[in-house]
Design a protein around this motif. Structure first.
Motif, short mmCIF file in Angstrom:
data_model
loop_
_atom_site.label_atom_id
_atom_site.label_comp_id
_atom_site.label_asym_id
_atom_site.label_seq_id
_atom_site.Cartn_x
_atom_site.Cartn_y
_atom_site.Cartn_z
N UNK B 115 83.92 65.49 62.64
CA UNK B 115 83.85 64.92 61.29
C UNK B 115 85.07 65.26 60.46
N UNK B 116 85.50 66.51 60.56
CA UNK B 116 86.69 66.94 59.80
C UNK B 116 87.89 66.11 60.22
N UNK B 117 88.07 66.01 61.55
CA UNK B 117 89.26 65.29 62.03
C UNK B 117 89.19 63.82 61.70
N UNK B 118 88.00 63.24 61.76
CA UNK B 118 87.88 61.82 61.44
C UNK B 118 88.22 61.56 59.98
N UNK B 119 87.77 62.45 59.11
CA UNK B 119 88.13 62.32 57.69
C UNK B 119 89.62 62.39 57.50
N UNK B 120 90.24 63.34 58.18
CA UNK B 120 91.70 63.49 58.10
C UNK B 120 92.37 62.21 58.58
N UNK B 121 91.87 61.68 59.69
CA UNK B 121 92.46 60.46 60.25
C UNK B 121 92.34 59.30 59.27
N UNK B 122 91.16 59.18 58.66
CA UNK B 122 90.96 58.06 57.72
C UNK B 122 91.90 58.16 56.53
N UNK B 123 92.04 59.37 56.00
CA UNK B 123 92.94 59.56 54.86
C UNK B 123 94.37 59.23 55.26
N UNK B 124 94.76 59.72 56.43
CA UNK B 124 96.13 59.49 56.88
C UNK B 124 96.41 58.00 57.02
N UNK B 125 95.44 57.28 57.60
CA UNK B 125 95.62 55.84 57.79
C UNK B 125 95.77 55.13 56.44
N UNK B 126 94.98 55.54 55.46
CA UNK B 126 95.06 54.88 54.15
C UNK B 126 96.35 55.24 53.42
N UNK B 127 96.80 56.48 53.57
CA UNK B 127 98.05 56.86 52.90
C UNK B 127 99.21 56.05 53.46
N UNK B 128 99.19 55.86 54.78
CA UNK B 128 100.24 55.03 55.41
C UNK B 128 100.17 53.62 54.85
N UNK B 129 98.95 53.07 54.80
CA UNK B 129 98.79 51.70 54.31
C UNK B 129 99.23 51.58 52.86
N UNK B 130 99.02 52.62 52.07
CA UNK B 130 99.43 52.58 50.67
C UNK B 130 100.95 52.57 50.56
N UNK B 131 101.60 53.40 51.37
CA UNK B 131 103.06 53.48 51.28
C UNK B 131 103.74 52.25 51.85
N UNK B 132 103.29 51.81 53.02
CA UNK B 132 104.01 50.75 53.72
C UNK B 132 103.35 49.38 53.61
N UNK B 133 102.17 49.33 52.99
CA UNK B 133 101.45 48.05 52.84
C UNK B 133 101.29 47.33 54.17
N UNK B 134 101.11 48.11 55.24
CA UNK B 134 100.72 47.51 56.51
C UNK B 134 99.88 48.51 57.29
N UNK B 135 99.07 48.04 58.23
CA UNK B 135 98.19 48.98 58.92
C UNK B 135 98.97 49.96 59.80
N UNK B 136 98.46 51.17 59.91
CA UNK B 136 99.18 52.21 60.66
C UNK B 136 99.18 51.88 62.14
N UNK B 137 100.33 51.98 62.81
CA UNK B 137 100.35 51.78 64.26
C UNK B 137 99.48 52.83 64.93
#
Lengths: 191, 281
Positions: B115-137
């Protein structure tokens, strides 16, 4: 504007820097999810950034709660995000419109630091807001069906932006019912 | 790198020796390997990281998960370990998690760690999407998660995460991809992979039967067949399995992550000829 089991959200399409028109197809109404839209008037850069940050928060909400955000909840989220920047605000005035529990239409607006204002009939924002208040007040009637709602909101929008030199270059109207979403572009006075 | 508090660690064999340096006095050879168990941050004399290996042991006892890369999507199947009838059936999945609209993962191991890692992953994916306005590879997300896992094997004195993941996703650079990661922070791209209980057996079965360019349907059938052979349970019922697929929706062209409903699951099992009568309760 609220109609019978539906709502309409509309904006003009001009993007300008004082007297210079920079774009005539600027998107000001954004989708959060199928039944929730936000319109952001004011500084274009802040409108886009605020929208991107809201998508960020909504996506995480969707992943954790496994459902879409209710409009009331979303409005509270926008309000708190704006107030976070109380002393260096986003220069935006949001309009939130959505279908909530049992597809009940919900609309609200707030100022640039998050003071929420709920309404049962219509909400307006932008440089032409005073004209819009007048036009909506006189043209609005409750429980309009989607087609009539579309006519009303379009007339209110076009007549108000015509009286404002910083608004115009056409209109963009979205009618949202529980079953479908209709998008239309209006051709008004292109000036 | 994450900031971890430096926890002073007393030697468990002799508490009076505070934070004993293992390379100092040399005890009897038989006891020597035990000294290297307690800290994650040191190698054993044979060059192994015992804590990481023990974490993998923990995963070997958990419910298995399988992933297969097909030509038109990725299939993830998981075995639900705990199926008591007292368990409140929740809508949400136990083994499969969505990380972003184009990325999902299956887990095997300690759920709270996952659960901890999945939360981290979700946040990371959204931060990438916020910065680059495209889905994280997909690989970038996997890499960042593995970097986090690696941190817990090198500094801070905290134990590694007892989870292995199977990531399934799509991006515009490399299309559909499947990755497997383990507690050491290593990851690899796979055509078919298994984690959790009996993963070795499952992996060798997949090696034999996997064919390049299989369709999603064939991949689902293969996954169910392999799981039915490696699972401990005598009868394979829909409530013991979870199935999820990542594919492109034919109409809209959007990447979809879909978890199979229990009814559809039952039908799939019947089609594969794998249903057996449920045991008398």
């Amino acid at each position: 504007m609220v109609g019978k089991n539906c709502f309409a959200i509309a904006s003009d399409r001009r993007l300008g820097v004082q007297l210079q028109t920079v774009a005539t197809d600027f998107q000001r109404v954004f989708k959060i999810h199928g039944k929730l839209y936000i319109g952001l008037s004011g500084l274009a850069s802040d409108a886009q950034t605020l929208y991107q940050r809201l998508v960020f928060k909504h996506k995480l909400y969707q992943l954790r709660e496994e459902r879409d955000m209710k409009p009331e909840t979303f409005a509270s989220l926008v309000s708190s995000m704006l107030y976070e920047k109380r002393f260096g605000p986003y220069f935006c005035q949001p309009i939130i419109a959505g279908l909530g529990q049992d597809d009940e239409p919900f609309i609200c607006t707030m100022d640039c630091i998050g003071a929420k204002e709920l309404a049962k009939d219509f909400v307006v924002s932008g440089t032409a807001s005073e004209s819009l208040y007048g036009a909506c007040e006189s043209m609005y009637k409750p429980n309009m069906e989607p087609e009539e709602l579309f006519e009303t909101i379009s007339q209110a929008l076009l007549s108000s932006v015509d009286r404002d030199c910083l608004s115009g270059w056409g209109g963009y109207v979205l009618i949202v019912t529980p079953t479908e979403v209709q998008e239309r572009i209006l051709k008004g006075r292109m000036d | 790198p994450p900031h971890f508090p430096q926890i002073p660690h007393p030697n468990p064999r002799n508490p009076s020796l505070a934070a004993a340096d293992p390379s100092a006095d040399l005890p009897a050879a038989a006891e020597m390997s035990r000294r290297y168990d307690s800290r994650t941050t040191i190698f054993s004399p044979e060059g192994r990281l015992y804590q990481v290996e023990y974490a993998m042991e923990a995963i070997g006892n958990a419910g298995s998960a399988l992933g297969i890369l097909a030509a038109d999507g990725v299939v993830l199947v998981g075995e639900k370990k705990v199926t008591s009838k007292l368990l409140q059936s929740s809508r949400s999945a136990e083994k499969m998690y969505k990380i972003d609209s184009h990325l999902a993962c299956a887990v095997a191991g300690i759920m709270s760690d996952a659960n901890i890692l999945i939360n981290t992953a979700r946040l990371h994916a959204q931060r990438y999407a916020l910065s680059y306005q495209e889905p994280i590879p997909v690989e970038q997300l996997v890499q960042s998660l593995c970097d986090t896992k690696q941190g817990y094997t090198q500094f801070g004195g905290l134990r590694p995460f007892g989870v292995s993941f199977l990531f399934a996703g799509w991006d515009k650079n490399h299309g559909f991809q499947l990755y497997m990661s383990d507690p050491s922070g290593n990851y690899g791209g796979w055509k078919a992979a298994a984690v959790g209980a009996n993963s070795q057996a499952a992996q060798s079965m997949l090696k034999q039967d996997y064919k390049d360019g299989m369709t999603r349907e064939e991949a689902v059938a293969l996954a169910l067949k392999v799981l039915s052979k490696t699972m401990d349970s005598t009868s394979l019922t829909a409530d013991k399995l979870e199935l999820a697929e990542v594919f492109v929706q034919p109409g809209t062209g959007e990447v979809q992550y879909q978890v199979c409903s229990p009814d559809a699951m039952g039908k799939l099992l019947a089609k594969a000829g794998l249903t057996q009568p449920a045991p008398e309760a």
